[in-house]
Design an enzyme around this catalytic site. Structure first.
Site, mmCIF file in Angstrom:
data_model
loop_
_atom_site.group_PDB
_atom_site.id
_atom_site.type_symbol
_atom_site.label_atom_id
_atom_site.label_comp_id
_atom_site.label_asym_id
_atom_site.label_seq_id
_atom_site.Cartn_x
_atom_site.Cartn_y
_atom_site.Cartn_z
ATOM 1 N N ASP A 29 -15.557 5.408 -15.061
ATOM 2 C CA ASP A 29 -16.091 5.189 -16.403
ATOM 3 C C ASP A 29 -17.457 5.878 -16.476
ATOM 4 O O ASP A 29 -18.273 5.782 -15.561
ATOM 5 C CB ASP A 29 -16.238 3.691 -16.694
ATOM 6 C CG ASP A 29 -16.443 3.411 -18.170
ATOM 7 O OD1 ASP A 29 -15.536 2.849 -18.802
ATOM 8 O OD2 ASP A 29 -17.529 3.761 -18.695
ATOM 9 N N ILE A 30 -17.703 6.566 -17.584
ATOM 10 C CA ILE A 30 -18.942 7.335 -17.759
ATOM 11 C C ILE A 30 -20.159 6.406 -17.873
ATOM 12 O O ILE A 30 -21.295 6.822 -17.604
ATOM 13 C CB ILE A 30 -18.802 8.241 -19.009
ATOM 14 C CG1 ILE A 30 -19.721 9.437 -18.926
ATOM 15 C CG2 ILE A 30 -19.017 7.470 -20.308
ATOM 16 C CD1 ILE A 30 -19.408 10.510 -19.991
ATOM 17 N N ASN A 86 -8.742 -3.698 -23.375
ATOM 18 C CA ASN A 86 -9.201 -4.018 -24.723
ATOM 19 C C ASN A 86 -8.200 -3.459 -25.732
ATOM 20 O O ASN A 86 -7.677 -2.357 -25.540
ATOM 21 C CB ASN A 86 -10.592 -3.416 -24.964
ATOM 22 C CG ASN A 86 -11.634 -4.019 -24.035
ATOM 23 O OD1 ASN A 86 -11.591 -5.211 -23.728
ATOM 24 N ND2 ASN A 86 -12.562 -3.195 -23.571
ATOM 25 N N VAL A 95 -12.094 3.577 -27.286
ATOM 26 C CA VAL A 95 -11.289 4.789 -27.115
ATOM 27 C C VAL A 95 -9.811 4.441 -27.371
ATOM 28 O O VAL A 95 -9.239 3.588 -26.683
ATOM 29 C CB VAL A 95 -11.467 5.385 -25.699
ATOM 30 C CG1 VAL A 95 -10.562 6.596 -25.517
ATOM 31 C CG2 VAL A 95 -12.922 5.766 -25.450
ATOM 32 N N HIS A 99 -5.989 2.201 -21.818
ATOM 33 C CA HIS A 99 -6.623 2.301 -20.495
ATOM 34 C C HIS A 99 -6.837 0.914 -19.915
ATOM 35 O O HIS A 99 -7.073 -0.046 -20.636
ATOM 36 C CB HIS A 99 -7.955 3.057 -20.575
ATOM 37 C CG HIS A 99 -8.898 2.562 -21.631
ATOM 38 N ND1 HIS A 99 -8.747 2.874 -22.976
ATOM 39 C CD2 HIS A 99 -9.984 1.756 -21.574
ATOM 40 C CE1 HIS A 99 -9.707 2.305 -23.674
ATOM 41 N NE2 HIS A 99 -10.472 1.602 -22.849
ATOM 42 N N HIS A 101 -9.393 -1.059 -17.424
ATOM 43 C CA HIS A 101 -10.662 -1.020 -16.694
ATOM 44 C C HIS A 101 -10.456 -1.743 -15.360
ATOM 45 O O HIS A 101 -9.945 -2.869 -15.341
ATOM 46 C CB HIS A 101 -11.761 -1.793 -17.446
ATOM 47 C CG HIS A 101 -12.144 -1.213 -18.767
ATOM 48 N ND1 HIS A 101 -13.297 -0.466 -18.942
ATOM 49 C CD2 HIS A 101 -11.564 -1.282 -19.991
ATOM 50 C CE1 HIS A 101 -13.396 -0.120 -20.229
ATOM 51 N NE2 HIS A 101 -12.371 -0.604 -20.885
HETATM 52 P P1 AMP Z 1 -12.943 0.499 -24.420
HETATM 53 O O1 AMP Z 1 -14.076 -0.238 -25.057
HETATM 54 O O2 AMP Z 1 -12.016 -0.426 -23.669
HETATM 55 O O3 AMP Z 1 -12.232 1.424 -25.373
HETATM 56 O O4 AMP Z 1 -13.600 1.355 -23.276
HETATM 57 C C1 AMP Z 1 -13.793 2.727 -23.352
HETATM 58 C C2 AMP Z 1 -14.543 3.098 -22.090
HETATM 59 O O5 AMP Z 1 -14.447 4.488 -21.941
HETATM 60 C C3 AMP Z 1 -16.028 2.737 -22.115
HETATM 61 O O6 AMP Z 1 -16.322 1.877 -21.002
HETATM 62 C C4 AMP Z 1 -16.725 4.098 -21.990
HETATM 63 O O7 AMP Z 1 -17.881 4.042 -21.182
HETATM 64 C C5 AMP Z 1 -15.635 4.962 -21.368
HETATM 65 N N1 AMP Z 1 -15.714 6.389 -21.693
HETATM 66 C C6 AMP Z 1 -15.857 6.959 -22.908
HETATM 67 N N2 AMP Z 1 -15.834 8.314 -22.815
HETATM 68 C C7 AMP Z 1 -15.648 8.584 -21.499
HETATM 69 C C8 AMP Z 1 -15.526 9.785 -20.744
HETATM 70 N N3 AMP Z 1 -15.607 11.003 -21.330
HETATM 71 N N4 AMP Z 1 -15.341 9.701 -19.411
HETATM 72 C C9 AMP Z 1 -15.274 8.496 -18.819
HETATM 73 N N5 AMP Z 1 -15.366 7.331 -19.458
HETATM 74 C C10 AMP Z 1 -15.558 7.366 -20.777
#
Ligand code: AMP
Ligand code: ZN
Length: 112
Positions: A29-30, A86, A95, A99, A101
Site C-alpha cells: 500500500d502506498i 472495504n 479505489v 482489493h 488489505h
Molecule cells: P480502500 O479505501 O479500501 O479503497 O483502499 C485503497 C488503498 O489503496 C489505500 O490504502 C491507498 O493508500 C492505496 N493506494 C491508492 N493508490 C495506490 C497506489 N498507486 N499504489 C499502492 N497503493 C495505493
C-alpha cells in the site's frame, strides 16, 4: 480514466509486486497503516465484493490464500494480522477495484 490497480496489475504503473500469478497480484500500500500493509487484488477489474459473480467465489478464496501466504512470508502469521475489504462509500472504499488489505506487525484496534 483507467483504473490505477488495473495499471499496476498490467505493469503499466510502477509498483513493487510482492506476488503475481495468472489471476492475482499483490503489492505494498502506498500509504501504509501498519508495519506490514499489502494489497491483494484480482487482475480482472471487479469493482467491489458486491460485484462478485457466483462463479468468482473461487477467485475470492484464492485471494485469501495469497494473503495467508504473504502473512507467513512477512513473518506475521504467529502474531496475527487483519484482512480488510472495504466496499462502497460507507465501507470506506476509495479505489474501485476489489482489493484485500493485509495489515500486521502491530496490535490492531477494535473495529468501530
Ligand atoms: P480502500 O479505501 O479500501 O479503497 O483502499 C485503497 C488503498 O489503496 C489505500 O490504502 C491507498 O493508500 C492505496 N493506494 C491508492 N493508490 C495506490 C497506489 N498507486 N499504489 C499502492 N497503493 C495505493
Ligand atoms: Zn481495475
Amino acid at each position: 480514466m483507467e483504473c490505477i490497480f488495473c495499471k499496476i496489475a498490467k505493469g503499466e504503473s510502477k509498483s513493487n509486486l510482492v506476488y503475481q500469478d495468472e489471476t492475482a497480484v499483490a503489492f505494498p500500500d502506498i500509504n501504509p497503516k501498519a508495519p506490514v500493509h499489502l494489497l491483494i487484488i484480482p487482475r480482472k477489474h471487479i469493482e467491489s465484493v458486491a460485484d462478485l459473480a457466483e462463479d468468482e467465489e473461487k477467485l475470492m478464496g484464492h485471494l485469501v490464500s495469497i494473503a495467508n501466504k504473504l502473512a507467513q512470508e512477512q513473518g506475521i502469521s504467529e502474531t496475527g494480522y487483519r484482512l480488510v475489504i472495504n466496499c462502497g462509500p460507507h465501507g470506506g472504499q476509495i479505489v474501485a477495484h476489489l482489493h484485500i488489505h493485509l495489515l500486521g506487525g502491530r496490535q490492531m484496534g477494535k473495529l468501530g
